[in-house]
Design a protein around this motif. Structure first.
Motif, PDB file in Angstrom:
ATOM      1  N   ASP A   1      28.673 -10.094  -2.333  1.00 28.92           N
ATOM      2  CA  ASP A   1      30.122 -10.296  -2.258  1.00 28.92           C
ATOM      3  C   ASP A   1      30.383 -11.323  -1.157  1.00 28.92           C
ATOM      4  OD1 ASP A   1      32.855  -9.992  -2.495  1.00 28.92           O
ATOM      5  OD2 ASP A   1      32.933  -8.219  -1.193  1.00 28.92           O
TER       6      ASP A   1
ATOM      7  N   THR B   1      35.488  -8.786  -4.482  1.00 28.85           N
ATOM      8  CA  THR B   1      34.933  -7.499  -4.068  1.00 28.85           C
ATOM      9  C   THR B   1      35.039  -6.482  -5.206  1.00 28.85           C
ATOM     10  OG1 THR B   1      35.546  -8.012  -1.800  1.00 28.85           O
ATOM     11  CG2 THR B   1      35.069  -5.699  -2.290  1.00 28.85           C
TER      12      THR B   1
ATOM     13  N   ASP C   1      30.894 -10.673   3.605  1.00 28.37           N
ATOM     14  CA  ASP C   1      32.233 -11.012   4.090  1.00 28.37           C
ATOM     15  C   ASP C   1      32.526 -10.193   5.339  1.00 28.37           C
ATOM     16  OD1 ASP C   1      34.874 -11.609   4.479  1.00 28.37           O
ATOM     17  OD2 ASP C   1      35.563 -10.908   2.518  1.00 28.37           O
TER      18      ASP C   1
HETATM   19 MG   LIG Z   1      36.643  -9.453  -0.865  1.00 33.68          MG
END
Ligand SMILES: [Mg+2]
Ligand SMILES: Nc1ncnc2c1ncn2[C@@H]1O[C@H](COP(=O)(O)OP(=O)(O)OP(=O)(O)O)[C@@H](O)[C@H]1O
Length: 232
Positions: free
Chosen positions: A90, A18, A41
């Motif tokens: 991500d 991230t 995510d």
């Molecule tokens: Mg992450």
């Protein structure tokens, strides 16, 4: 030209996915690329990070949460490729999730951040094998390892980075490393990348800018014609 798709992926939790994804998106925005950050995510860290930005803050990162799309994420992402120059994804910390599996099939670049410690290297093997298999059927896919959260002057880091450099022929190691710096952590509260801090974070800014330059070279990106002077 459709957007180049750059995914940040590793099954290992806490590898710096991230941190890298948000910082690369923040750098891309400053370079004038039409940029979308996809948070794939369920933890939603990238979404929460970007949400810390204040109303009217400069260089705002556009983020979209698509974790719930699961295996359908590729169809979702494809809807946006004509509207952007660069799309960063991500990914969740999993190799079993359909998200990295599906995204590797359509990505141009898979960045695999690894904290240079033996256990973290071992834990990245399955993902690298998955990526290698994807590259056999997705001719666009390039794979790169990234030294992440690197502790400077630590023999273990140096040895692990040396191993990473030769770990897989299919996955060269970026020359640039992101060292362990408080600015990378504190950036989370700004909704932005370390650029937000200006000259007080100049070493961190230089690292992310250098990493971005390596991505520009890897993907042979056309840099938009904007005044890059005074990038903040
Ligand atoms: Mg992450
Ligand atoms: N270069 C760095 N310097 C200092 N701290 C860092 C750096 N990179 C990551 N971290 C810290 O390490 C932790 C994990 O980073 P991050 O959330 O980016 O990893 P992740 O791979 O996305 O984790 P997850 O698998 O849970 O999604 C965070 O607390 C983050 O602030």
């Amino acid at each position: 030209m459709p957007a180049k798709l750059i995914i940040v992926t590793n099954q290992k939790g806490g590898a710096g996915k991230t941190t890298a994804a948000v910082h690369l998106a923040g750098t891309a925005v400053r370079r004038g690329f039409k940029t979308l950050l996809i948070d794939a995510d369920k933890q939603g860290t990238a979404t929460k990070w970007v949400a810390q930005a204040e109303e009217g803050q400069a260089h705002k990162i556009r983020v979209m949460g698509l974790a719930m799309a699961e295996a359908k994420i590729a169809q979702e992402v494809k809807q946006y490729v004509d509207d952007y120059d660069l799309i960063f994804v991500d990914c969740p910390p999993s190799v079993d999730s359909p998200i990295p599996q599906v995204m590797l099939m359509i990505a141009d670049l898979a960045i695999v951040p690894i904290v240079p410690k033996p256990g973290d290297l071992w834990a990245s093997t399955d993902l690298l094998e998955l990526a290698e298999r994807a590259a056999a059927v997705n001719p666009e896919l390039q794979i790169r390892l990234l030294g992440s959260n690197v502790i400077a002057n630590l023999a273990m880091s140096r040895h692990s980075l040396t191993s990473m450099a030769t770990m897989r022929e299919s996955a060269p190691l970026f020359k640039t490393r992101l060292h362990q710096r408080t600015a990378f952590v504190e950036a989370m509260l700004t909704g932005d990348s370390v650029h937000y801090f200006g000259s007080s974070a100049k070493t961190a800014i230089l690292e992310i800018e250098n990493l971005f330059d390596e991505i520009v070279a890897t993907l042979k990106l056309q840099v938009p014609k904007i005044k890059t002077k005074g990038r903040k």
